[in-house]
Design a protein around this motif. Structure first.
Motif, PDB file in Angstrom:
ATOM      1  N   ASN A 205     -69.542 -40.617  28.163  1.00 50.44           N
ATOM      2  CA  ASN A 205     -69.689 -39.336  27.191  1.00 50.44           C
ATOM      3  C   ASN A 205     -68.955 -38.192  26.915  1.00 50.44           C
ATOM      4  OD1 ASN A 205     -70.913 -41.111  25.093  1.00 50.44           O
ATOM      5  ND2 ASN A 205     -72.501 -40.502  25.302  1.00 50.44           N
ATOM      6  N   LYS A 206     -69.747 -37.595  28.515  1.00 49.32           N
ATOM      7  CA  LYS A 206     -69.098 -36.306  29.057  1.00 49.32           C
ATOM      8  C   LYS A 206     -68.042 -36.798  29.235  1.00 49.32           C
ATOM      9  CE  LYS A 206     -73.276 -33.965  29.431  1.00 49.32           C
ATOM     10  NZ  LYS A 206     -73.569 -33.072  28.022  1.00 49.32           N
ATOM     11  N   ILE A 207     -67.291 -37.300  30.199  1.00 45.81           N
ATOM     12  CA  ILE A 207     -65.755 -37.713  30.824  1.00 45.81           C
ATOM     13  C   ILE A 207     -65.125 -37.901  29.110  1.00 45.81           C
ATOM     14  CG2 ILE A 207     -64.537 -38.854  31.795  1.00 45.81           C
ATOM     15  CD1 ILE A 207     -66.710 -39.640  33.843  1.00 45.81           C
ATOM     16  N   GLN A 208     -65.458 -38.420  28.950  1.00 51.72           N
ATOM     17  CA  GLN A 208     -64.453 -39.228  27.350  1.00 51.72           C
ATOM     18  C   GLN A 208     -64.106 -37.608  26.220  1.00 51.72           C
ATOM     19  OE1 GLN A 208     -63.206 -42.156  28.223  1.00 51.72           O
ATOM     20  NE2 GLN A 208     -62.332 -41.583  25.717  1.00 51.72           N
ATOM     21  N   GLN A 209     -65.553 -36.529  26.125  1.00 49.82           N
ATOM     22  CA  GLN A 209     -64.856 -36.356  25.217  1.00 49.82           C
ATOM     23  C   GLN A 209     -64.257 -34.917  26.025  1.00 49.82           C
ATOM     24  OE1 GLN A 209     -69.274 -33.933  25.615  1.00 49.82           O
ATOM     25  NE2 GLN A 209     -69.368 -34.380  23.500  1.00 49.82           N
ATOM     26  N   GLN A 210     -64.204 -34.896  27.118  1.00 48.70           N
ATOM     27  CA  GLN A 210     -63.119 -33.962  28.577  1.00 48.70           C
ATOM     28  C   GLN A 210     -61.498 -34.732  27.728  1.00 48.70           C
ATOM     29  OE1 GLN A 210     -63.970 -31.221  29.473  1.00 48.70           O
ATOM     30  NE2 GLN A 210     -65.929 -31.218  29.044  1.00 48.70           N
ATOM     31  N   PHE A 211     -61.220 -36.177  27.529  1.00 49.25           N
ATOM     32  CA  PHE A 211     -59.965 -36.701  27.715  1.00 49.25           C
ATOM     33  C   PHE A 211     -59.723 -35.852  26.553  1.00 49.25           C
ATOM     34  CE2 PHE A 211     -60.996 -40.013  31.102  1.00 49.25           C
ATOM     35  CZ  PHE A 211     -59.889 -39.000  31.583  1.00 49.25           C
ATOM     36  N   TYR A 212     -60.475 -36.122  25.130  1.00 50.00           N
ATOM     37  CA  TYR A 212     -60.809 -36.364  23.538  1.00 50.00           C
ATOM     38  C   TYR A 212     -60.435 -34.412  23.847  1.00 50.00           C
ATOM     39  CZ  TYR A 212     -61.378 -35.463  18.717  1.00 50.00           C
ATOM     40  OH  TYR A 212     -61.428 -35.579  17.226  1.00 50.00           O
ATOM     41  N   GLY A 215     -56.993 -33.891  23.862  1.00 49.48           N
ATOM     42  CA  GLY A 215     -55.887 -35.126  23.252  1.00 49.48           C
ATOM     43  C   GLY A 215     -55.080 -36.281  22.892  1.00 49.48           C
ATOM     44  N   ARG A 216     -56.145 -36.932  23.698  1.00 49.32           N
ATOM     45  CA  ARG A 216     -56.227 -38.102  24.396  1.00 49.32           C
ATOM     46  C   ARG A 216     -56.575 -39.459  23.482  1.00 49.32           C
ATOM     47  NH1 ARG A 216     -55.161 -39.193  29.932  1.00 49.32           N
ATOM     48  NH2 ARG A 216     -53.969 -41.681  29.246  1.00 49.32           N
ATOM     49  N   GLU A 240     -61.200 -46.254  32.371  1.00 44.87           N
ATOM     50  CA  GLU A 240     -59.642 -46.694  32.537  1.00 44.87           C
ATOM     51  C   GLU A 240     -58.858 -45.059  32.620  1.00 44.87           C
ATOM     52  OE1 GLU A 240     -58.634 -49.728  33.209  1.00 44.87           O
ATOM     53  OE2 GLU A 240     -60.511 -50.781  33.599  1.00 44.87           O
ATOM     54  N   ILE A 241     -57.937 -45.091  33.378  1.00 43.16           N
ATOM     55  CA  ILE A 241     -57.520 -43.379  32.377  1.00 43.16           C
ATOM     56  C   ILE A 241     -56.527 -43.281  31.691  1.00 43.16           C
ATOM     57  CG2 ILE A 241     -58.416 -42.551  34.311  1.00 43.16           C
ATOM     58  CD1 ILE A 241     -55.475 -43.166  36.041  1.00 43.16           C
ATOM     59  N   GLY A 242     -56.131 -44.855  31.080  1.00 46.65           N
ATOM     60  CA  GLY A 242     -54.954 -44.378  30.375  1.00 46.65           C
ATOM     61  C   GLY A 242     -54.143 -46.649  30.490  1.00 46.65           C
ATOM     62  N   PHE A 243     -52.747 -46.467  29.587  1.00 50.31           N
ATOM     63  CA  PHE A 243     -52.847 -48.093  29.898  1.00 50.31           C
ATOM     64  C   PHE A 243     -51.448 -47.605  30.759  1.00 50.31           C
ATOM     65  CE2 PHE A 243     -55.372 -48.110  26.104  1.00 50.31           C
ATOM     66  CZ  PHE A 243     -55.996 -49.596  26.742  1.00 50.31           C
ATOM     67  N   ILE A 244     -51.101 -48.997  31.564  1.00 51.35           N
ATOM     68  CA  ILE A 244     -49.702 -49.386  32.436  1.00 51.35           C
ATOM     69  C   ILE A 244     -48.574 -49.976  31.652  1.00 51.35           C
ATOM     70  CG2 ILE A 244     -50.457 -50.447  33.255  1.00 51.35           C
ATOM     71  CD1 ILE A 244     -49.739 -48.878  36.770  1.00 51.35           C
ATOM     72  N   ASN A 245     -48.940 -50.218  30.480  1.00 52.01           N
ATOM     73  CA  ASN A 245     -47.498 -51.277  30.066  1.00 52.01           C
ATOM     74  C   ASN A 245     -47.208 -50.309  28.349  1.00 52.01           C
ATOM     75  OD1 ASN A 245     -50.139 -52.368  29.312  1.00 52.01           O
ATOM     76  ND2 ASN A 245     -49.844 -53.243  28.727  1.00 52.01           N
ATOM     77  N   ASN A 246     -48.130 -48.822  29.096  1.00 55.00           N
ATOM     78  CA  ASN A 246     -47.277 -48.146  27.565  1.00 55.00           C
ATOM     79  C   ASN A 246     -46.496 -46.856  28.397  1.00 55.00           C
ATOM     80  OD1 ASN A 246     -46.817 -45.753  26.284  1.00 55.00           O
ATOM     81  ND2 ASN A 246     -48.506 -46.380  24.708  1.00 55.00           N
ATOM     82  N   PRO A 247     -45.704 -47.170  27.616  1.00 54.30           N
ATOM     83  CA  PRO A 247     -44.577 -46.684  28.864  1.00 54.30           C
ATOM     84  C   PRO A 247     -44.341 -45.259  28.665  1.00 54.30           C
ATOM     85  CG  PRO A 247     -43.441 -48.133  27.347  1.00 54.30           C
ATOM     86  CD  PRO A 247     -44.751 -48.298  26.997  1.00 54.30           C
ATOM     87  N   GLU A 248     -44.903 -44.933  27.557  1.00 57.92           N
ATOM     88  CA  GLU A 248     -44.771 -42.756  27.685  1.00 57.92           C
ATOM     89  C   GLU A 248     -46.309 -42.652  28.483  1.00 57.92           C
ATOM     90  OE1 GLU A 248     -46.131 -40.316  23.658  1.00 57.92           O
ATOM     91  OE2 GLU A 248     -44.481 -41.930  23.335  1.00 57.92           O
TER      92      GLU A 248
END
Ligand code: ZN
Length: 279
Positions: A205-212, A215-216, A240-248
């Motif tokens: 939760n604490k890690i997700q909060q930081q991502f949020y 602005g992620r 999971e730090i992001g989607f590799i098949n999302n070009p952005e």
């Protein structure tokens, strides 16, 4: 029988102190860069998961040393090699890690679409008939974005209990090895597992909060029966730090600024967890 029951009740009555003496200090953090070597993980247009997980893990380790100098960092890999899951667990357990952080990059399965591209004439008996012509297109790219953190799903608990029984010093006797077949021990270990799970959720939760707050897109903390989390005798998360098949997002994850931001979120999350755990 009766004495052992009394002993069990006594033990459980005092177990919070017994179980968690020294248990909450975060002194050693195991960083696990997902995949590696022959196992490239998910692939994007310009990069492979195994390289991004390594870049970010090394950066997280560097930042931990900088911002939490009292914490020792243990890596499951620092180069492009593939340690098996068992080897990763062994590195974590034999070093007596207090937290297990596995870093991965997400990918969606992709989508297959069948579209009509035209028609053609085919013979049907004596007549010719016009039939549609189709083409199958594979869409590898996704517009899904954001980060999610996994904690161990409950159906893996017996394996986690096995790992805790084998390695956890606080509950082993002088002989050094727990008898996991002993029901009394089994109850104690089950309590441990429960505590590890709730701590893992707190950390997630604490890690997700930081991502949020960066602005992620927050895809949340989820439970999953992940082999990589089951074998370590410590609280752990898989990020999971992001989607590799999302070009952005792939571009973001390949940029120095993006990697720095991702590592910052993870380190800030760990710091918040550590402060709360050691209060
Ligand atoms: Zn992965």
């Amino acid at each position: 029988m009766r004495t052992s029951l009394i002993a069990l009740f006594l033990f459980l009555a005092f177990s919070p102190q017994l179980l968690f003496a020294n248990g909450k200090k975060v002194k050693k953090i195991v960083l696990d860069a997902g995949h590696g070597g022959k196992d490239g993980g998910a692939r994007g247009k310009i990069s492979s998961e195994k390289d991004l997980t390594l870049d970010v893990s090394l950066l997280v380790g560097k930042m931990i040393k900088e911002y939490m100098p009292d914490v020792e960092v243990i890596y499951t890999r620092t180069t492009d090699v593939y340690p098996s899951l068992v080897q990763r667990h062994e590195i974590a357990n034999q070093n007596g890690g207090d937290l297990f952080i596995s870093i991965h990059v997400n990918s969606t399965a992709g989508r297959t679409q069948r579209i009509q591209t035209g028609t053609k004439l085919v013979k049907k008996g004596k007549k010719k008939v016009r039939v549609p012509v189709y083409k199958t297109i594979h869409h590898r790219e996704t517009s899904t974005s954001g980060t999610e953190t996994y904690v161990l799903g409950l159906h893996r608990n017996s394996q986690k209990e096995g790992a805790i029984g084998e390695y956890s010093e606080e509950i082993t006797d002088e002989t050094g090895m727990l008898n996991t077949n002993d029901p009394q021990t089994a109850i104690i270990i089950a309590q441990y597992t429960q505590a590890y799970l709730s701590r893992s959720i707190t950390l997630g939760n604490k890690i997700q909060q930081q991502f949020y707050s960066q602005g992620r897109n927050d895809l949340g903390v989820k439970q999953k029966g992940l082999e990589v989390l089951a074998g370590s005798a410590m609280p752990g998360v898989l990020i999971e730090i992001g989607f590799i098949n999302n070009p952005e997002e792939e571009e973001y994850l390949n940029s120095a600024a993006g990697q720095k931001e991702v590592a910052t979120a993870i380190v800030k999350g760990i710091m918040a967890y550590k402060a709360e755990a050691e209060k």
